[in-house]
Design a protein around this motif. Structure first.
Motif, mmCIF file in Angstrom:
data_model
loop_
_atom_site.group_PDB
_atom_site.id
_atom_site.type_symbol
_atom_site.label_atom_id
_atom_site.label_comp_id
_atom_site.label_asym_id
_atom_site.label_seq_id
_atom_site.Cartn_x
_atom_site.Cartn_y
_atom_site.Cartn_z
ATOM 1 N N GLN A 118 -0.539 -1.965 7.467
ATOM 2 C CA GLN A 118 0.910 -2.125 7.329
ATOM 3 C C GLN A 118 1.262 -3.593 7.113
ATOM 4 O O GLN A 118 1.799 -4.266 7.996
ATOM 5 N N ALA A 119 0.970 -4.081 5.921
ATOM 6 C CA ALA A 119 1.239 -5.475 5.597
ATOM 7 C C ALA A 119 2.610 -5.647 4.965
ATOM 8 O O ALA A 119 3.340 -6.604 5.262
ATOM 9 N N ASN A 120 2.954 -4.720 4.091
ATOM 10 C CA ASN A 120 4.163 -4.837 3.278
ATOM 11 C C ASN A 120 4.398 -3.476 2.648
ATOM 12 O O ASN A 120 3.471 -2.882 2.085
ATOM 13 N N ILE A 121 5.610 -2.963 2.724
ATOM 14 C CA ILE A 121 5.868 -1.619 2.206
ATOM 15 C C ILE A 121 5.652 -1.562 0.697
ATOM 16 O O ILE A 121 5.237 -0.517 0.157
ATOM 17 N N ARG A 122 5.868 -2.668 0.006
ATOM 18 C CA ARG A 122 5.661 -2.652 -1.443
ATOM 19 C C ARG A 122 4.183 -2.526 -1.781
ATOM 20 O O ARG A 122 3.816 -1.887 -2.768
ATOM 21 N N ILE A 123 3.312 -3.132 -0.960
ATOM 22 C CA ILE A 123 1.874 -2.963 -1.162
ATOM 23 C C ILE A 123 1.484 -1.509 -0.961
ATOM 24 O O ILE A 123 0.761 -0.916 -1.780
ATOM 25 N N LEU A 124 1.962 -0.899 0.114
ATOM 26 C CA LEU A 124 1.619 0.497 0.390
ATOM 27 C C LEU A 124 2.087 1.417 -0.734
ATOM 28 O O LEU A 124 1.349 2.316 -1.165
ATOM 29 N N LYS A 125 3.298 1.205 -1.221
ATOM 30 C CA LYS A 125 3.814 2.053 -2.296
ATOM 31 C C LYS A 125 3.041 1.855 -3.593
ATOM 32 O O LYS A 125 2.770 2.827 -4.316
ATOM 33 N N SER A 126 2.664 0.622 -3.880
ATOM 34 C CA SER A 126 1.905 0.343 -5.107
ATOM 35 C C SER A 126 0.521 0.985 -5.052
ATOM 36 O O SER A 126 0.046 1.558 -6.039
#
Length: 328
Positions: A245-253
């Protein structure tokens, strides 16, 4: 897992977490930074994070999470305590032996440093020791108090990191058992060791966010796909993707590249921020408590962190019920 492939392995039987009681919202963070709460949320997906109070350290969080994992499994001991952390209570000695002692254990105990990949690294090491006969039962704890190494005036890091701990109990079992750790893969690239670092003689963590973002998306995608393939899973077979869980944009990408729908992507970053080595077990605990993962579900765990380090694990979930604690 077919009978022909059934073998001795490590099985997750318990899950425990500990979060500090102090909640710090985006409003509070932004008061002394040149930013706005809405900007923080739009860039990171974070709304709040937890911070330890003065006098509470990584070891305190780790003890509580470890005790919770033992309680979850209905056990009172183990023969290995492995603590993944970047924020040990002291530079020397390691924090893990003290954690073991406070849990009433005379187990083998050591720290492992792989930054945000620490939990997956720890899961790999403990699983290998169990499989090889080096121990029968192991506590793998990811615990970090990043508030001790983050500059409160650095917008790049102060808005992102939170404190917390999560732990699993692994026991010797069979790869056909619910909870089995079927396969793990680890990697590193030391040429990127300056992207997330505390410089020599420095006090605070620094991070080159944009560079980390691109490397994290590419590497987590490749690692997740690889570990799933090694156990014969297509990504369509994966019930839940639990990424760091670093960044929601990373997870979505990453999820988009893997072809995973949003309902299979586990995220609790809005509530706890980036908790480094504690990130994945904290996300697992929330998902289990909310009924988003259940017995027999196929999980892919993936992390990326400083070093640079990364790792993934293919796990069939055991249905372990999380025990969650709150401390100072």
């Amino acid at each position: 897992m077919t009978a022909a492939n059934d073998r001795v392995g490590a099985v997750v039987t318990g899950l425990g977490t500990c979060l500090p009681k102090t909640v710090v919202t985006n409003d509070e963070v932004s008061r002394h930074l040149d930013t706005e709460p809405a900007w923080i949320h739009s860039r990171t997906g974070i709304e709040r994070r937890r911070r330890v109070s003065q006098g509470t350290g990584t070891g305190d969080l780790a003890v509580a999470a470890g005790a919770a994992a033992l309680k979850s499994a209905g056990r009172d001991g183990c023969d290995l305590v492995l603590l993944a952390t970047t924020t040990p209570d002291r530079r020397c000695p390691a924090t893990a032996p003290g954690v073991a002692s406070r849990l009433g254990l005379a187990a083998a105990a050591f720290d492992l440093s792989a930054v945000c990949s620490g939990f997956v690294y720890g899961l790999t090491v403990a699983s290998a020791m169990i499989t090889a006969g080096g121990c029968d039962r192991a506590l793998v704890i990811g615990a970090d108090a990043y508030s001790s190494i983050v500059d409160p005036d650095d917008r790049t890091t102060a808005v992102v990191f939170g404190d917390g701990a999560g732990a699993v109990l692994l026991e010797r079992g069979r790869t056909s058992d619910p909870g089995a750790v079927l396969h793990t893969e680890l990697g590193s690239d030391g040429t990127g060791d300056d992207l997330i670092t505390i410089p020599p003689h420095g006090e605070y963590l620094t991070m080159r966010g944009s560079d980390v973002y691109s490397r994290a998306v590419t590497t987590m995608t490749e690692s997740a796909r690889s570990v799933a393939g090694k156990v014969g899973w297509d990504m369509a077979d994966v019930d839940a993707f639990v990424g760091h869980q670093a960044n929601i944009r990373i997870l979505k990408s990453v999820a988009k590249r893997l072809g995973l729908p949003s309902e299979r992507v586990i995220s609790n970053i809005a509530d706890v921020g980036n908790t480094a080595a504690a990130s994945i077990p904290l996300a697992l605990a929330d998902a289990a408590a909310e009924g988003r993962i259940g017995t027999g579900d196929r999980l892919v765990l993936t992390a990326f962190g400083g070093g640079l380090t990364w790792g993934s694990a293919a796990v069939v979930w055991s249905g372990a019920k999380p025990v969650r604690e709150v401390r100072g």
